[in-house]
Design a protein around this motif. Structure first.
Motif, PDB file in Angstrom:
ATOM      1  N   TRP A 146       0.648  -1.085  -0.372  1.00 51.98           N
ATOM      2  CA  TRP A 146      -0.026   0.493  -0.213  1.00 51.98           C
ATOM      3  C   TRP A 146       0.591   1.040   0.262  1.00 51.98           C
ATOM      4  N   SER A 147       0.223   2.520  -0.344  1.00 54.04           N
ATOM      5  CA  SER A 147       0.853   3.942  -0.452  1.00 54.04           C
ATOM      6  C   SER A 147       0.041   4.542   0.106  1.00 54.04           C
ATOM      7  N   LYS A 148       0.884   5.295   1.275  1.00 54.95           N
ATOM      8  CA  LYS A 148       0.332   5.926   1.637  1.00 54.95           C
ATOM      9  C   LYS A 148       0.299   7.767   1.343  1.00 54.95           C
ATOM     10  N   ASN A 149      -0.702   7.822   0.436  1.00 51.51           N
ATOM     11  CA  ASN A 149      -0.600   9.894   0.163  1.00 51.51           C
ATOM     12  C   ASN A 149      -0.300   9.147  -1.371  1.00 51.51           C
ATOM     13  N   THR A 154       5.043   0.492   1.261  1.00 49.52           N
ATOM     14  CA  THR A 154       5.272  -0.736   2.112  1.00 49.52           C
ATOM     15  C   THR A 154       4.319  -2.122   1.945  1.00 49.52           C
ATOM     16  N   HIS A 198       9.595  -1.488   3.853  1.00 47.69           N
ATOM     17  CA  HIS A 198       8.901   0.629   3.091  1.00 47.69           C
ATOM     18  C   HIS A 198       9.894   1.017   2.213  1.00 47.69           C
ATOM     19  N   THR A 236      -3.948   4.452   0.375  1.00 46.74           N
ATOM     20  CA  THR A 236      -4.440   4.743   1.684  1.00 46.74           C
ATOM     21  C   THR A 236      -4.621   5.967   2.299  1.00 46.74           C
ATOM     22  N   THR A 237      -4.801   6.835   3.169  1.00 47.79           N
ATOM     23  CA  THR A 237      -4.906   7.986   3.296  1.00 47.79           C
ATOM     24  C   THR A 237      -4.455   7.820   4.945  1.00 47.79           C
ATOM     25  N   ASP A 238      -4.293   8.755   5.120  1.00 52.55           N
ATOM     26  CA  ASP A 238      -4.317   9.157   6.653  1.00 52.55           C
ATOM     27  C   ASP A 238      -5.729   9.257   7.362  1.00 52.55           C
ATOM     28  N   ARG A 314     -13.122   6.224   9.147  1.00 51.67           N
ATOM     29  CA  ARG A 314     -12.096   5.764   8.969  1.00 51.67           C
ATOM     30  C   ARG A 314     -12.393   6.375   6.700  1.00 51.67           C
ATOM     31  N   SER A 330      -7.897   3.784   5.430  1.00 55.92           N
ATOM     32  CA  SER A 330      -7.207   4.584   6.485  1.00 55.92           C
ATOM     33  C   SER A 330      -7.249   2.993   7.618  1.00 55.92           C
ATOM     34  N   GLU A 331      -6.989   3.991   8.408  1.00 56.22           N
ATOM     35  CA  GLU A 331      -6.792   3.366  10.023  1.00 56.22           C
ATOM     36  C   GLU A 331      -7.272   4.621  10.481  1.00 56.22           C
TER      37      GLU A 331
END
Length: 424
Positions: A146-149, A154, A198, A236-238, A314, A330-331
């Protein structure tokens, strides 16, 4: 191997993870890491640092150097991980050599190897060897990324069907652009667990990557299947920030929830859907609201009056630049607490909602209305239309309830006056 005997024992001692002093029958054996007391070239163990499959047998020898004063194999004995081995496993081959036979070996007790040591009669250490017993690595599988923003990537994986190899096994995450470019190796391991890595930067958008995992240890290597993905498909995002939960006027069974869309993705073309979950203060069971759609506010209805609720939200960003994938949740946001108003209506048994004698019962009408509203809330949980109807009904019910209480109060006063009779 290019090491002196003293250096070998110092290194070999590192594979012993047990106590500094190990007890055997009738005596204590000094730990092999006391290298200062060793004399180089006193004896040699063969084979040195062997690697074997679980279930294998080992034939080892400890040979005392011929130029050592009083050099003899008589009285020599073996320890494995600090425990003295039974004497029937050993036999003298000649005056200077003691043999050891081990069968059906189990996996090493520690990944750095088990410590096999040859001792003189007086317990002093003559030689040592690391014994590696285990399995070759299995094919890693179940790679997920997954990619954060859209700023990093990761990945994590499962090491194999059985997992344990009893040997130190190295896992390397490799990646490259699908149609061109060279292989790259991820460097930041254990990012979200023991089998993860990561990649913090320098990732390309709008072109797929090939990703795989390689596993190697002393007994072999294995490679996973290749995972092909586009960064835009695994974003995904915050968690949503600024989640606010508040009461809805005096309605004792509702709370209003508001939040803002992910600020990190505000400059990108994307859609978002949200989930809400909530629980009462003294419970660990969450109830999830799935049909919030892309709104950034919602009312929770059907709650208990006078109760503290914890609420989380979320976000799932999807359709980024036209991606057809479902997106990744997201979380959950940090819990936000709020309480519903206490109910002013009498509880069961108060009689306030019972129909008066001689009047047609309103029970069937109320039941039908509640059934209708229940269906409406179930199928349009956060719909503005459903809540407008619901608010109108609640206002009408509260007004009707208040009027009935006033009427009953007047009637009760009249009955009490009639019971007392005319004043004298």
């Amino acid at each position: 191997m290019g090491h002196s005997h003293k250096q070998l024992l110092c290194r070999t001692a590192m594979c012993l993870g047990g106590p500094r002093m190990a007890e055997g029958p009738g005596q204590r054996h000094p730990s092999p890491d006391r290298c200062s007391s060793l004399t180089p070239d006193t004896a040699v163990i063969s084979p040195q640092d062997p690697t074997l499959l679980i279930g294998s047998s080992l034939q080892a020898t400890c040979s005392v150097r011929g130029d050592t004063p009083g050099a003899t194999a008589e009285g020599l004995y073996w320890t494995l991980n600090g425990r003295r081995l039974p004497p029937e496993l050993s036999r003298m081959l000649n005056a200077s050599t003691m043999a050891l036979a081990l069968a059906n070996l189990n996996g090493s007790r520690q990944q750095s190897g088990d410590n096999l040591v040859c001792h003189a009669r007086d317990g002093s250490i003559l030689a040592g060897s690391c014994l590696y017993v285990g399995l070759p690595p299995e094919k890693p599988f179940n790679i997920s990324c997954w990619s954060k923003n859209m700023k990093d990537l990761t990945c994590r994986w499962t090491p194999g069907a059985h997992g344990e190899t009893f040997l130190h096994t190295n896992y390397s995450l490799k990646y490259k652009l699908r149609w061109y470019g060279q292989d790259n190796t991820c460097e930041e391991y254990h990012a979200v667990g023991p089998h993860s890595c990561h990649i913090p930067k320098d990732l390309a958008l709008f072109t797929p990557y090939e990703i795989w995992v390689e596993a190697t240890n002393r007994l072999g290597s294995a490679r996973s299947d290749v995972l092909t993905l586009d960064i835009l498909d695994v974003v995904t995002t915050d968690p949503p920030p600024d989640v606010h939960v508040s009461r809805v006027g005096g309605l004792e069974d509702q709370l209003s929830v508001r939040w803002v869309s992910p600020p990190a993705l505000k400059d990108f073309l994307f859609q978002a859907k949200y989930q809400i979950r909530y629980r009462v203060e003294d419970s660990v069971d969450w109830k999830v609201v799935d049909d919030v759609s892309n709104q950034t506010s919602c009312r929770l209805a059907g709650l208990k009056p006078g109760t503290v609720y914890f609420v989380q939200v979320r976000c799932n960003p999807f359709g980024i630049y036209g991606s057809k994938k479902a997106g990744i949740w997201s979380e959950w946001s940090h819990p936000t607490a709020a309480s519903t108003p206490r109910s002013e209506r009498p509880g069961p048994g108060g009689g306030a909602c019972e129909p008066r004698g001689g009047e047609p019962s309103s029970g069937p009408v109320r039941r039908e209305l509640k059934q209708f509203l229940g269906w409406l809330k179930k199928h349009a949980y956060c719909s503005n239309l459903s809540f407008r109807l619901y608010d109108q009904w609640r206002a009408w019910m509260q007004k009707s309830h208040k009027t009935r209480n006033q009427d009953e109060g007047i009637l009760s006063s009249g009955r009490r006056g009639a019971a007392r009779g005319p004043a004298r």
